[in-house]
Design an enzyme around this catalytic site. Structure first.
Site, mmCIF file in Angstrom:
data_model
loop_
_atom_site.group_PDB
_atom_site.id
_atom_site.type_symbol
_atom_site.label_atom_id
_atom_site.label_comp_id
_atom_site.label_asym_id
_atom_site.label_seq_id
_atom_site.Cartn_x
_atom_site.Cartn_y
_atom_site.Cartn_z
ATOM 1 N N ASP A 1 0.815 -1.219 0.000
ATOM 2 C CA ASP A 1 0.000 0.000 0.000
ATOM 3 C C ASP A 1 0.853 1.276 0.000
ATOM 4 O O ASP A 1 1.893 1.330 0.659
ATOM 5 C CB ASP A 1 -0.893 0.033 1.242
ATOM 6 N N HIS B 1 -1.013 4.682 -0.378
ATOM 7 C CA HIS B 1 -1.957 5.604 0.272
ATOM 8 C C HIS B 1 -1.552 7.071 0.211
ATOM 9 O O HIS B 1 -1.529 7.766 1.226
ATOM 10 C CB HIS B 1 -2.198 5.182 1.726
ATOM 11 N N ASP C 1 -3.936 0.088 -3.624
ATOM 12 C CA ASP C 1 -4.130 1.121 -2.596
ATOM 13 C C ASP C 1 -3.125 2.249 -2.770
ATOM 14 O O ASP C 1 -2.349 2.561 -1.875
ATOM 15 C CB ASP C 1 -4.073 0.527 -1.183
ATOM 16 N N ASP D 1 -6.018 7.594 -1.197
ATOM 17 C CA ASP D 1 -6.724 7.750 0.089
ATOM 18 C C ASP D 1 -5.758 7.875 1.265
ATOM 19 O O ASP D 1 -4.632 7.398 1.206
ATOM 20 C CB ASP D 1 -7.674 6.575 0.354
ATOM 21 N N ARG D 2 -6.253 8.500 2.319
ATOM 22 C CA ARG D 2 -5.519 8.691 3.575
ATOM 23 C C ARG D 2 -4.451 9.780 3.477
ATOM 24 O O ARG D 2 -4.499 10.737 4.215
ATOM 25 C CB ARG D 2 -4.848 7.396 4.057
ATOM 26 N N ASN E 1 -8.441 -2.294 -2.904
ATOM 27 C CA ASN E 1 -9.843 -2.027 -2.551
ATOM 28 C C ASN E 1 -10.133 -0.534 -2.449
ATOM 29 O O ASN E 1 -11.287 -0.128 -2.464
ATOM 30 C CB ASN E 1 -10.217 -2.721 -1.237
ATOM 31 N N HIS F 1 -4.068 -7.899 -4.187
ATOM 32 C CA HIS F 1 -4.138 -6.891 -3.117
ATOM 33 C C HIS F 1 -4.601 -7.482 -1.783
ATOM 34 O O HIS F 1 -3.963 -7.315 -0.760
ATOM 35 C CB HIS F 1 -5.041 -5.732 -3.501
ATOM 36 N N ARG G 1 -14.530 -6.769 7.852
ATOM 37 C CA ARG G 1 -14.547 -5.582 6.999
ATOM 38 C C ARG G 1 -15.878 -5.404 6.267
ATOM 39 O O ARG G 1 -16.119 -4.360 5.661
ATOM 40 C CB ARG G 1 -13.451 -5.674 5.932
ATOM 41 N N HIS H 1 -2.674 -4.800 1.867
ATOM 42 C CA HIS H 1 -4.026 -4.649 2.429
ATOM 43 C C HIS H 1 -4.084 -4.493 3.947
ATOM 44 O O HIS H 1 -5.054 -3.985 4.476
ATOM 45 C CB HIS H 1 -4.885 -5.844 1.986
#
Lengths: 307, 834
Positions: free
Chosen positions: A50, A52, A78, A81-82, A110, A160, A207, A234
């Site tokens: 990831d 991110h 990934d 995001d974040r 995801n 992933h 999840r 992940h």
């Protein structure tokens, strides 16, 4: 060349115009369409987890692992995001992909979906940087074209999230029409969402999507497909990577000091020609001279506010 | 360190006597020394100061005692203990007060009732506040499930930052320490918050900051920054709001420019706010000063949250910021609904030619107005549903449609169109009916058209007058067909998707029923009525039971329901009659080589094909199918799979056909087969059969669907055979997929045979083989029949649709005992095959 210019702008975290993003996205669609759901990759190759949106750590990653000019890479998804630089991180990766198509493989995570990015930051980042959602839409369209997995030397399966009860053989993944928003269930969803754990059989995932699978499922999959390792991302691993199930599965995590506060280190996994595994660990970038992950560009886009 | 005394009256007196047992600890055992009545007593002694010059008046010295008089003889005193020094009193559970006095005696008072204990605890609190600052009272309770104990301060001395005299490094250092420590207990925290607000401590920090910065005293600057952050961690609304008001904001962001974590870097928040920051732009003067203040506060909070503190805020802080912002936004929206400001802005789009001349920079004002509306509507996204409805209604009433007309017909800047569309999308995503019903009774979409949209001339002039909602759809359709901006296109498609989504029509009702929470109930109601898939849905009585308490509602609900269903039908009928031919024009009128017009680009066609796919799967089948088949759109869709188009479009076309095939609708199936529309899919497969790419996967997915569904067809067949043998009833079963499979294998056998090792292709081939063998027995070829069934597609009516539905349900049921044979044996074309 246009791409070189864009790459250099991106590395400095500078603004890319809406039109330029659109053009890039179209080009990457064309390129990604030629790829398989499970892409074949040769050794030596470096597997990355990831990202991110931690652009500066992504640059460190390339620094520490040889760089895209000399090394082959598989990214396990990934990208967004974040972090504060989701757009730049993703665009940098697709620029590299366009410039060195054989040197870099991008797998969908995801977070590469419309639904998730609306909640976890990428959408807001675009609204902040552009004032409208167009660039977000263009990128989401590219997400739909990303591969679902990769296989290295017919021996290491990269994905992933993890396994799916609907997928026995890697060949079966081929019959998925991947160009769609990630569904809420089914093989495509599971590949992006599942997690390994010490469980006896397929179990419900906390999840809310995908499954939890254990050693039995992993052994079964390895045996059926004649592979020796499942490489996935992940899940945050404080030490950067974690092998499970007698080395049959590894989680690789490449976002150091995740969310700028988790205090973890990051890792990438290099697979040599003899399939030997070498991990490289690295730390988060310390911000200097106003550059760094943690520093959000204070120059927000120049938009007047009326309210 | 300063003790704070607020202006409270020192008027408390002796307490009522309360019955207690007195214990003292002797040799580690509590010894009962008797029962009596406990009072809190205050005595005043006057002392004359030794040095008279220092003070002009005599000092009154107050002392406090806990006194217990023996209940047997009031003159005998069981206990008289002074509250003094730093004694810590503990209230244990409900009825015990325990302490160790300055002579190290452990004493406990056990009250008869908790009310008595309350009284004496209050007394201790008062004494702490006014006489003996250094005593404290702690509540001790056993923890959950009796494990451990929970300590909580009821009253105690509070250390607070020293604000007397000049501030300096030492005071800063102490302040930081104190502020950090005081977060540990709720009591200390609250006292500190009161202190910060009461003495405007933030202003004191800001003043010292000016000095420290001037003297380049880095240590102090970092201390100040940490103090400010600590105060933010108090997570207290009033403090945060104070930080962003006009008097504090610059100082606060100034202090926060320094950060110990990044000692070498200084941000430039102040410079940004002063010079670069977006300014508050007033298109027309905003006369309401209160509103101005709120708008600014709101912006600054966002700035703190998104920029200054973005790394620093934890989830609690973040949520507090969000809460405050949301409240302010709600406030702003409320204001705007009633304030003439917005109304005046919307009037800018509804001017006569004469009036237009009176304005300077009208175009700029109008464009900015759209940005403003966009911002309002974006802001309103977070509001609760009812407030949103109220606000959007107000907007529509004020003349939102004039704005859209301007954006779509007059504005040149594509960004303005994008913002206008995004605004429409937000509103219709919330509630389509707002647009549909209230829409533009006063709209001037046509009368005010200043420059007609290119390519829109003629043709529909003589047609029936259009409803407002159709006008909106028409505008959107035409923009989609003519505007090349990819961003705008995406937006328009989203707007169309929302407007054309049948479920959206039931999302909320534009009626007063909403106010009683009837909306969600209605949704549920409608959902059930319209849900064909719900197997539990049997009869209306069952539903009435659920709403039995709302007898009156029920009848009105039904009428609304019927009315809505009717409206919905009308709406879609209008769409297919008036709009669809325009919207899907490029898929209907196949362009020939000598066409003078510029060919439609592939990206537009992708969107249109997706819309067809959407319409065929989501709209009432009978209506959408009629349109799609009568206008031969699918033929053109299949043309788009040819190599002269980009691959994205070719695959979108394949997916469209795939989705339609999955519908398992015999009219579509027959249409696709008789017109040989699968040919192009297999050409594309031929092209890609050796490649492992997206195209290959996409078609494999199609083949997998055909194979799987054919197998289930066959299983159904076996099942039917059993029933026939058991009951003698022959059930006709559509076998679309079996037919399709046979058709595909016959037509593309060579190619499929090449790919036999793909499991689903293998299945397809085997199914036909097996079937062939059976056929040979019966010596009858089914295939001939399939290909001569081009007729009767258009002749169906609603009853057939219903029959089909019933049959579907029938097919889905495993229990076939109560079969009404009349219902299933009719003159449907499929029957004739047998």
């Amino acid at each position: 060349m246009q791409i070189d210019r864009t790459i250099s702008l991106l590395k400095q975290g500078k603004h890319i115009t809406e039109d330029a993003v659109y053009a890039l996205c179209l080009k990457s669609q064309e390129l990604l369409m030629t790829e398989a759901n499970v892409t074949h990759v040769d050794t030596p190759v470096t597997i990355c987890g990831d990202i991110h949106g931690q652009l500066h750590d992504l640059l460190t990653l390339f620094d520490k692992s040889g760089g895209v000019e000399k090394t082959r890479y598989v990214f396990l998804g990934d990208f967004v995001d974040r972090g504060f630089y989701s757009l730049e991180s993703f665009l940098l990766l697709i620029c590299y992909k366009l410039k060195y198509p054989d040197r870099i493989t991008l797998i969908r995570g995801n977070h590469e979906t419309r639904q998730i990015t609306k909640v976890y930051g990428f959408y807001d980042e675009i609204m902040r940087k552009y004032g409208n959602s167009n660039v977000w839409r263009y990128c989401c369209e590219v997400f739909d074209y990303l591969s679902l997995g990769a296989i290295i030397n017919n021996n290491i399966f990269c994905v992933h999230g993890g396994l799916s009860p609907d997928v026995n053989t890697i060949e079966e993944i081929r019959a998925i029409d991947r160009k769609q928003e990630v569904p809420h269930e089914g093989a495509m969803c599971d590949l992006l969402w599942s997690d390994p754990d010490d469980v006896e059989k397929w179990s419900l995932s906390p999840r809310g999507a995908g499954f939890v699978f254990g050693q039995n499922e992993v052994n079964q999959f390895l045996h059926t497909n004649k592979v020796e390792l499942i490489a996935r991302a992940h899940q945050l691993v404080m030490e950067g990577y974690k092998e499970m199930f007698d080395g049959g599965l590894v989680t690789v995590w490449s976002a150091p000091n995740y969310c700028y506060r988790c205090g973890n280190v990051a890792a990438v996994l290099r697979i040599e020609d003899d399939l030997q595994r070498n991990y490289t660990i690295f730390d988060a970038v310390q911000p200097q001279d106003g550059v760094g992950n943690a520093i959000i560009p204070t120059k927000k886009s120049q938009m007047d506010y009326f309210l | 360190m300063t003790a704070v005394i607020y202006n409270e009256e020192n008027t408390f007196s002796n307490t009522e006597p309360k019955r207690v047992k007195v214990y003292v600890l002797e040799n580690n055992e509590w010894k009962d020394t008797g029962t009596g009545f406990c009072t809190g007593e205050i005595t005043t002694t006057t002392t004359i100061p030794e040095d008279i010059t220092e003070s002009t008046s005599n000092e009154e010295k107050k002392s406090a005692y806990l006194v217990v008089n023996n209940e047997d003889s009031t003159s005998s005193i069981l206990l008289k203990s002074r509250l003094e020094g730093n004694i810590e009193y503990q209230r244990q559970e409900e009825t015990l007060i325990v302490w160790k006095d300055l002579d190290k005696n452990d004493i406990a008072l056990s009250f008869e009732e908790s009310l008595g204990c309350d009284t004496l605890c209050d007394f201790i609190v008062q004494v702490q506040k006014h006489i003996e600052k250094n005593i404290s009272l702690i509540s001790v309770r056993s923890g959950e499930e009796g494990i451990g104990s929970v300590h909580e301060i009821i009253t105690a001395p509070v250390s607070l930052p020293n604000i007397e005299g000049e501030q300096n490094t030492e005071k800063m250092y102490d302040a930081l320490k104190i502020l950090n420590e005081n977060t540990a207990y709720e009591f200390l925290k609250n006292e500190t918050i009161e202190f910060v607000l009461h003495y405007d401590y933030i202003k004191i920090l800001i003043d010292y900051f000016a000095i420290a910065e001037k003297n380049k005293c880095l240590k102090d600057l970092f201390l100040l920054s940490n103090i400010m952050k600590t105060l933010i961690l108090y997570n207290q609304r009033d403090i945060i709001e104070q930080m962003v008001d006009d008097d504090h904001i610059m100082g606060v962001v100034g202090i926060l420019e320094y950060d110990t974590e990044f000692a070498n870097v200084k941000s430039n928040h102040r410079e940004y706010l002063k010079e670069d920051a977006p300014t508050f732009k007033e298109i027309l003067p905003l006369e309401n000063e209160d509103l101005k203040v709120i708008v600014k506060k709101c912006f600054r909070l966002q700035f703190l949250k998104d920029v200054v503190l973005v790394r620093f805020l934890d989830d609690h802080n973040f949520n507090l910021f969000l809460d405050i912002i949301l409240d302010l936004e709600t406030c702003i929206i409320d204001f705007l609904e009633v304030d003439p400001f917005l109304n005046n802005i919307l009037k800018l789009y509804d001017l006569t030619k004469q009036e237009e001349k009176e304005y300077t920079f009208l175009e700029e004002k109008r464009n900015d107005g759209i940005k403003l509306l966009h911002q309002c509507v974006q802001m309103s996204k977070n509001l609760d549903e009812r407030d949103k409805t109220k606000f959007y209604k107000a907007l529509v009433k004020m003349g939102l449609f004039n704005v859209l007309t301007y954006a779509f017909y007059t504005a040149i800047d594509p960004n303005i169109r994008i913002l206008a569309t995004e605004t429409v999308v937000t509103i219709i995503e919330h509630d389509i009916l707002l647009i549909r019903n209230t829409a533009s009774k006063n709209s001037k979409l046509d009368s005010r058209r200043k420059s007609p949209i290119p390519g829109s001339q003629g043709s529909e002039k003589n047609s029936i007058p259009m409803s407002d909602e159709m006008k909106l759809l028409k505008i959107l359709s035409k923009i989609l067909l003519t505007d090349k901006s990819p961003g705008l296109r995406e937006q328009i498609v989203q707007a169309l998707n929302t407007l054309l989504h049948p479920e959206g029509c039931f999302n909320s009702l534009d009626s007063d029923l909403n106010t009683m929470g009837g909306s969600s109930m209605l949704n549920e109601f409608n959902y059930r009525l319209n849900s064909e898939k719900d197997p539990n849905f049997n009869s209306e009585t069952e539903m009435n039971n659920e709403y039995i308490n709302e007898k009156d509602m029920n009848s009105s609900l039904e009428s609304i329901e019927n009315d809505q269903e009717f409206q919905l039908q009308e709406y879609f009928n209008d769409f297919y009659r008036q709009i669809a031919p325009i919207l899907f024009g490029p898929l209907i009128h196949i362009q020939t080589g000598d066409d003078k017009n510029e060919p439609f680009d592939d990206f537009l066609l992708i969107q249109l094909v997706k819309l067809i796919s959407f319409a065929s799967t989501e709209h009432t089948r009978i209506v959408s199918r009629k349109f799609i088949l009568e206008s031969d759109i699918l033929k053109h869709v299949c043309e788009l799979m040819k190599p002269n188009h980009i691959l994205q479009l070719r695959l979108t076309a394949v997916r469209c056909i795939k989705n339609i095939t999955v519908l398992d609708d015999k009219y579509y199936h027959r249409y696709l087969m008789t017109n040989n529309l699968y040919d192009n899919i297999f050409d594309l497969l031929e092209e890609n059969k050796k490649n492992d790419n997206l195209c290959n996967s996409c078609i494999r997915d199609f083949l997998k669907i055909v194979a799987n569904r054919s197998i289930s067809c066959q299983m159904d067949f076996q099942h039917r055979e059993e029933i026939r043998q058991q009951t003698g009833v022959t059930i006709s079963k559509k076998n679309n997929f079996a037919m399709l499979n046979k058709y595909l294998v016959n037509r593309f056998g060579t190619l499929l045979n090449e790919m036999e090792d793909i499991p689903s292709v293998g299945t397809m081939l085997r199914l036909v083989e097996t079937d062939q063998k059976e056929k040979e027995k019966k010596s009858k070829s089914l295939n001939d029949h399939i290909l001569c069934k081009a007729d009767t597609i258009m002749e169906e009516d609603e009853t057939m649709e219903i029959r089909k539905r019933v049959r579907d349900e029938f097919d889905n049921t495993n229990e076939m005992v109560n079969v009404n044979t009349d219902e299933i044996s009719d003159s449907m074309p499929s029957k004739r095959q047998n």
